[in-house]
Design an enzyme around this catalytic site. Sequence first.
Site, PDB file in Angstrom:
ATOM      1  N   LYS A  61       0.835  -1.201   0.000  1.00 59.54           N
ATOM      2  CA  LYS A  61       0.000   0.000   0.000  1.00 59.54           C
ATOM      3  C   LYS A  61       0.873   1.255   0.000  1.00 59.54           C
ATOM      4  CE  LYS A  61      -3.690  -0.588   2.511  1.00 59.54           C
ATOM      5  NZ  LYS A  61      -4.254  -0.841   3.845  1.00 59.54           N
ATOM      6  N   ARG A 110      -3.304   3.121   8.617  1.00 65.15           N
ATOM      7  CA  ARG A 110      -3.622   1.952   7.801  1.00 65.15           C
ATOM      8  C   ARG A 110      -2.491   0.937   7.792  1.00 65.15           C
ATOM      9  NH1 ARG A 110      -4.885   4.486   2.037  1.00 65.15           N
ATOM     10  NH2 ARG A 110      -6.096   2.565   1.813  1.00 65.15           N
ATOM     11  N   GLY A 147      -8.299  -7.225   4.325  1.00 66.90           N
ATOM     12  CA  GLY A 147      -9.189  -7.300   5.481  1.00 66.90           C
ATOM     13  C   GLY A 147      -8.621  -8.030   6.686  1.00 66.90           C
ATOM     14  N   MET A 153      -5.929  -7.198   8.564  1.00 70.13           N
ATOM     15  CA  MET A 153      -5.385  -6.361   9.635  1.00 70.13           C
ATOM     16  C   MET A 153      -6.268  -5.126   9.812  1.00 70.13           C
ATOM     17  SD  MET A 153      -1.339  -6.761   9.095  1.00 70.13           S
ATOM     18  CE  MET A 153      -1.417  -6.307   7.399  1.00 70.13           C
ATOM     19  N   ARG A 201      -3.391  -1.629  -6.222  1.00 72.20           N
ATOM     20  CA  ARG A 201      -2.509  -2.799  -6.183  1.00 72.20           C
ATOM     21  C   ARG A 201      -2.843  -3.668  -7.378  1.00 72.20           C
ATOM     22  NH1 ARG A 201      -5.716  -4.699  -0.923  1.00 72.20           N
ATOM     23  NH2 ARG A 201      -7.686  -5.107  -1.904  1.00 72.20           N
ATOM     24  N   HIS A 217     -16.024  -9.190   0.624  1.00 73.13           N
ATOM     25  CA  HIS A 217     -15.020 -10.112   1.165  1.00 73.13           C
ATOM     26  C   HIS A 217     -15.105 -11.476   0.487  1.00 73.13           C
ATOM     27  CE1 HIS A 217     -13.651 -13.147   4.156  1.00 73.13           C
ATOM     28  NE2 HIS A 217     -12.630 -12.304   4.229  1.00 73.13           N
ATOM     29  N   ARG A 229       7.527 -45.888 -12.137  1.00 71.85           N
ATOM     30  CA  ARG A 229       7.605 -46.836 -11.017  1.00 71.85           C
ATOM     31  C   ARG A 229       7.169 -48.198 -11.529  1.00 71.85           C
ATOM     32  NH1 ARG A 229       4.954 -42.226  -8.782  1.00 71.85           N
ATOM     33  NH2 ARG A 229       6.046 -41.356  -6.969  1.00 71.85           N
ATOM     34  N   ARG A 258      12.640 -46.722 -12.942  1.00 71.62           N
ATOM     35  CA  ARG A 258      13.244 -47.151 -11.681  1.00 71.62           C
ATOM     36  C   ARG A 258      13.054 -48.652 -11.485  1.00 71.62           C
ATOM     37  NH1 ARG A 258      10.761 -44.769  -6.227  1.00 71.62           N
ATOM     38  NH2 ARG A 258       9.063 -46.167  -6.794  1.00 71.62           N
ATOM     39  N   GLU A 306      18.689 -40.593  -2.651  1.00 72.77           N
ATOM     40  CA  GLU A 306      17.564 -40.461  -1.728  1.00 72.77           C
ATOM     41  C   GLU A 306      17.891 -40.891  -0.304  1.00 72.77           C
ATOM     42  OE1 GLU A 306      14.300 -42.922  -2.994  1.00 72.77           O
ATOM     43  OE2 GLU A 306      15.628 -44.377  -3.923  1.00 72.77           O
ATOM     44  N   SER A 325      18.898 -38.715  -9.932  1.00 73.65           N
ATOM     45  CA  SER A 325      17.592 -38.108  -9.751  1.00 73.65           C
ATOM     46  C   SER A 325      17.338 -38.069  -8.249  1.00 73.65           C
ATOM     47  CB  SER A 325      16.521 -38.930 -10.461  1.00 73.65           C
ATOM     48  OG  SER A 325      15.264 -38.346 -10.222  1.00 73.65           O
ATOM     49  N   GLY A 358      15.422 -38.347  -5.150  1.00 75.29           N
ATOM     50  CA  GLY A 358      14.158 -38.868  -4.640  1.00 75.29           C
ATOM     51  C   GLY A 358      13.890 -38.142  -3.336  1.00 75.29           C
ATOM     52  N   THR A 359      13.254 -36.978  -3.441  1.00 74.56           N
ATOM     53  CA  THR A 359      13.187 -36.112  -2.259  1.00 74.56           C
ATOM     54  C   THR A 359      12.185 -36.596  -1.216  1.00 74.56           C
ATOM     55  OG1 THR A 359      11.827 -34.689  -3.625  1.00 74.56           O
ATOM     56  CG2 THR A 359      14.094 -33.985  -3.221  1.00 74.56           C
ATOM     57  N   ASN A 360      11.312 -37.536  -1.569  1.00 70.37           N
ATOM     58  CA  ASN A 360      10.432 -38.063  -0.526  1.00 70.37           C
ATOM     59  C   ASN A 360      11.263 -38.834   0.492  1.00 70.37           C
ATOM     60  OD1 ASN A 360       8.402 -37.048  -2.063  1.00 70.37           O
ATOM     61  ND2 ASN A 360       7.719 -39.019  -2.859  1.00 70.37           N
ATOM     62  N   ASP A 361      12.032 -39.797  -0.003  1.00 70.34           N
ATOM     63  CA  ASP A 361      12.874 -40.577   0.911  1.00 70.34           C
ATOM     64  C   ASP A 361      13.996 -39.727   1.479  1.00 70.34           C
ATOM     65  OD1 ASP A 361      11.971 -43.231   1.369  1.00 70.34           O
ATOM     66  OD2 ASP A 361      12.254 -43.619  -0.763  1.00 70.34           O
ATOM     67  N   CYS A 409      12.590 -36.282  -8.737  1.00 71.80           N
ATOM     68  CA  CYS A 409      11.368 -37.002  -9.067  1.00 71.80           C
ATOM     69  C   CYS A 409      10.471 -37.197  -7.851  1.00 71.80           C
ATOM     70  CB  CYS A 409      11.695 -38.343  -9.698  1.00 71.80           C
ATOM     71  SG  CYS A 409      12.636 -39.418  -8.625  1.00 71.80           S
ATOM     72  N   TYR A 423      16.307 -30.902 -14.695  1.00 69.17           N
ATOM     73  CA  TYR A 423      14.862 -30.984 -14.895  1.00 69.17           C
ATOM     74  C   TYR A 423      14.139 -31.290 -13.591  1.00 69.17           C
ATOM     75  CZ  TYR A 423      15.262 -36.105 -14.676  1.00 69.17           C
ATOM     76  OH  TYR A 423      15.499 -37.387 -14.265  1.00 69.17           O
TER      77      TYR A 423
HETATM   78  P1  ADP Z   1      -7.494  -2.618   3.898  1.00 71.65           P
HETATM   79  O1  ADP Z   1      -6.060  -2.915   3.753  1.00 71.65           O
HETATM   80  O2  ADP Z   1      -8.206  -3.540   4.803  1.00 71.65           O
HETATM   81  O3  ADP Z   1      -8.159  -2.414   2.578  1.00 71.65           O
HETATM   82  P2  ADP Z   1      -7.302   0.242   4.132  1.00 71.65           P
HETATM   83  O4  ADP Z   1      -6.100   0.766   4.798  1.00 71.65           O
HETATM   84  O5  ADP Z   1      -7.290   0.271   2.661  1.00 71.65           O
HETATM   85  O6  ADP Z   1      -7.585  -1.209   4.658  1.00 71.65           O
HETATM   86  O7  ADP Z   1      -8.522   1.057   4.664  1.00 71.65           O
HETATM   87  C1  ADP Z   1      -9.823   0.662   4.463  1.00 71.65           C
HETATM   88  C2  ADP Z   1     -10.658   1.769   3.915  1.00 71.65           C
HETATM   89  O8  ADP Z   1     -10.604   2.911   4.720  1.00 71.65           O
HETATM   90  C3  ADP Z   1     -10.208   2.258   2.567  1.00 71.65           C
HETATM   91  O9  ADP Z   1     -10.712   1.473   1.550  1.00 71.65           O
HETATM   92  C4  ADP Z   1     -10.782   3.640   2.511  1.00 71.65           C
HETATM   93  O10 ADP Z   1     -12.094   3.606   2.049  1.00 71.65           O
HETATM   94  C5  ADP Z   1     -10.765   4.072   3.947  1.00 71.65           C
HETATM   95  N1  ADP Z   1      -9.658   4.989   4.150  1.00 71.65           N
HETATM   96  C6  ADP Z   1      -8.403   4.700   4.491  1.00 71.65           C
HETATM   97  N2  ADP Z   1      -7.641   5.812   4.544  1.00 71.65           N
HETATM   98  C7  ADP Z   1      -8.454   6.836   4.226  1.00 71.65           C
HETATM   99  C8  ADP Z   1      -8.273   8.236   4.085  1.00 71.65           C
HETATM  100  N3  ADP Z   1      -7.091   8.797   4.273  1.00 71.65           N
HETATM  101  N4  ADP Z   1      -9.326   8.981   3.746  1.00 71.65           N
HETATM  102  C9  ADP Z   1     -10.531   8.399   3.541  1.00 71.65           C
HETATM  103  N5  ADP Z   1     -10.774   7.102   3.636  1.00 71.65           N
HETATM  104  C10 ADP Z   1      -9.749   6.312   3.991  1.00 71.65           C
HETATM  105 MG    MG Z   2      12.350 -43.570  -2.761  1.00 78.35          MG
HETATM  106 MG    MG Z   3      -7.758  -1.140   1.206  1.00 77.42          MG
END
Ligand code: ADP
Ligand code: MG
Ligand code: MG
Length: 941
Positions: free
Chosen positions: A27, A97, A106, A108, A349, A471, A593, A649, A778, A797, A799-802, A864, A884
């Site tokens: 971000k 943020r 969502g 954090m 993003r 979400h 095998r 083998r 292996e 080759s 044999g990473t399981n063994d 393998c 390979y």
């Molecule tokens: P997340 O990573 O969960 O998307 P954000 O940091 O993007 O969280 O914040 C969630 C929402 O909060 C954003 O989508 C935006 O709508 C609002 N927000 C964050 N910063 C600002 C800001 N400076 N002004 C207005 N709205 C904000």
């Molecule tokens: Mg083996």
């Molecule tokens: Mg966001």
Amino acid sequence: MASKMIYYFGKSRTDGAGDMKSLLGGKGANLAAMTKIGLPVPSGFTITTEVCVHYYKNGKKFPEGLLTDLNRAITWMEKETGKKFGDVSNPLLVSVRSGARDSMPGMMDTILNLGLNDNTTEGLAEATKNPRFAWDSYRRFIQMYGDVVMGVQKRHENEHEPFEEVMHHLKQEVKVKEDTELTEAHLKELVKRYKALIRERTGKSFPTDPVKQLEGAISAVFGSWMNERAILYRQKYRIPDEWGTAVNVQSMVFGNMGDDCATGVAFTRDPATGENVFYGEYLVNAQGEDVVAGVRTPLKIADMAHDKIIGPAYKELVEVRKILEKNFGDVQDFEFTIEKKKLYMLQTRNGKRTALAYVKIAHDMVKEKLMTPEHAVRSGDPEALNQLLQPIFDTDAYAKAKKEGRLMAVGLPAGPGAASGAVVFTAAKAEQLAAKGQPVVLARIETSPEDLRGMIAADGILTARGGVSSHAALVARQMGKVCVAGAGDVEIDYHKGTLKCKGVTLREGDPISINGSTGEVFHGKIATADSELKQVLVSKKMKPADSKVFQYYNFIMKLADGYRKLGLRTNADQPDQVANAIAFGAEGIGLCRTEHMFFEGDRIIAVRQMILAQEESDRKKALAKLLPYQQKDFEGIFRALDGRPACIRLLDPPLHEFLPQSDNKKGQEEVAKQLRISVEEVTKLVHELHEFNPMLGFRGCRLGIVRPEISEMQARAIFQAAAAVLKDGIKVKPEIMVPLVGFKKELDLQVEIIHRVAGEVMKETGKKFPYSVGTMIEVPRGALTADEIAETAEFFSFGTNDLTQTCLGMSRDDSNSFLPAYQGLEIVKANPFASIDTTGVGQLMKIGVEKGRSKRPELKIGICGEHGGDPSSVMFCHTAGLDYVSCSPFRVPIARLAAAQAALREQAAASKATVKKVAAKKKPSAKVSKTKSPATKSRRG
Ligand code: ADP
Ligand code: MG
Ligand code: MG
């Protein structure tokens, strides 16, 4: 902390850049990037991820000097905005943020409207001439702050969210229904009660000093890095805990000041299908999470064009859409707010997308010259390609369901594919039934991060509310789940455990079917069929020209092949498997095998006879019976390979696996008859072959050494097949692989037999065929003495399981009782049987490669084990210098893309290293080492 802790972004100065994601988080880096290209971003600053890492390493304390830097940054922001933090007449308000290197939607916490207190709220009311708005912002802030920073949350599952509860009571008292009906006076009262709630629950007062508020919020955002759902999310997506999150402090803009304001989320293209359409949603007069939370159903972005008040902002958005794609070279998922008709960009993003959208977008954008081919290859999630193999509805069953009128509702197509299973309404139930192997569709009014476990377990997700950026849709896209979102006609009652629509009532457990490509919801089961890709490549029911999906996929695969250095092989032991793997791009067999062939039909009788025979003549008789079977199998495989190499083998598993155990009396009688001995005798022999620890027992090359006639028969079958196929003009390249070698002498003894038999067969048939003999590495001793072994072996080759089992001293099949705990405690980062333990097992591999090639520079080396189809293991194999990787047929596309990404990553690292060298030469000052590019610190960036 020595390095710079805070990076500014704003009109007067921007310190960060888009490629600084590991330091500034995704971000923060992109806020800087957008500011730099002149997009309207409210100014602010980013506290680096290094500060978060420091915070956790030092008992959750801020590094020295942070508070001073923070004060300086605030002063800078005050200048930028012309507002003052804590000022009564024109207060600066900020959002705080989170923002990790990889977005964790969502997971954090974010706090809005920070800086408000009793005084500044009056100031805001005055400045905006909108007291109701000011008090509403204040009460929202207290609520968020109380929850996230001060920990006022529900104490048990059945409790209501405490702030909501308080608001609910007030609304009842003053007899209003909607939040929006609360007046300024009501909101003032609400603020009072919220503060009282905080005091009652925490014994502390709500902090009025904005600087104290800010410090608390920063700690809380750091803290949210370690909340349960963030940890779970990181486990699923293998994001290391050490990364930490950045914190962005940004001046607030308001989408909730009236009907000339709005907030929204948009994608520059459709992230579910990849179509080149502007895609998104917005809400008028709303703030922050309102759109994403799916509480109010938002409007489609295109509708904004017709909005009389904010219509002009739509034109700007369309422009922004173009600018973003051009500058970021990929589909963007962005957040915006319109304050008093003016557009502000709050985030962008690279959009998370389904695999279908990935291949289509990459194909289209490369052709449109908006995306580089490198990025097209680099940006795909190899594992997600599995989605392209996901079933769709069977055409007939689908038509029938429609005809029968079983269509209940249509929502938004949010995750393509088809899912049919039992409907469930809670994450717990989804997990519970899925654990029993039952396919389930998780139906929720709307989903929240708490539902993540259930969403992982379910085959499909259905929500009644929420749009394409809700979400549910977001997570489904990322996980590649079939998903229908916002099917508004569907009524879900959690208490009654029912789903109702158009007069049909489904109870928990009833069958339901959803089509995530169209948004349709059906009651009852609908049979599913192969995906288009499978129909083109596997069953050949569809022509490549008729499948767009195939064409996009093929375009990307071909691009990937242009970068890939690793060869691709498959683990297969039947001609049809080989054919599938070749269709997916395999260039040969990495592991055939032979024992699988021993179980087919009634061959097992001869196998048992061979194992238990006491007389040489009986053993020879049994082997003679097996020979033609094996030869036929190899002929089929050679034909399917059509000249490609086949690494075969020799017999590997412990012999008792083939024997009729005491619970198989009939089998024992049969063997007894053939060997002309008593059943008791057979029972005794079987008993004698029992081992306490078969994994470390009489298996691998030990079998062929003690019973050379087995290796002899197998070598003969391979070579006779080679000669036979060669006669038909088909080229063959058998590579005979001796398993479980730890001593050079073991291999020598087997190779002697193989060479002798090859000579005999060539003489008998008059055909000369090329072949080579090598070994599987292996067991640790094999890797450690690879130089000696390479004197005899023409190829290795792994044999990473063994090798994993023996290096770690962990039995794969018994590890379930402790491995999950080990992963939880981060003793191991990932399951070592799924993803190579690079530090331990990987070191043995590196030693094997180095020592092996020291004796034989041209030594061909592959892998393998199961790991050959795991993207991060493929990356490792590339760096370790393997020739390979080999994996199961359906994982070949995954390995194919991962191998190309490994090559690109190496290229990027190499060019970065030269840039660094040049820079260091130019400026030998301390500055260079101080501002070391964060991306070079970890290769996973
Ligand atoms: P997340 O990573 O969960 O998307 P954000 O940091 O993007 O969280 O914040 C969630 C929402 O909060 C954003 O989508 C935006 O709508 C609002 N927000 C964050 N910063 C600002 C800001 N400076 N002004 C207005 N709205 C904000
Ligand atoms: Mg083996
Ligand atoms: Mg966001």
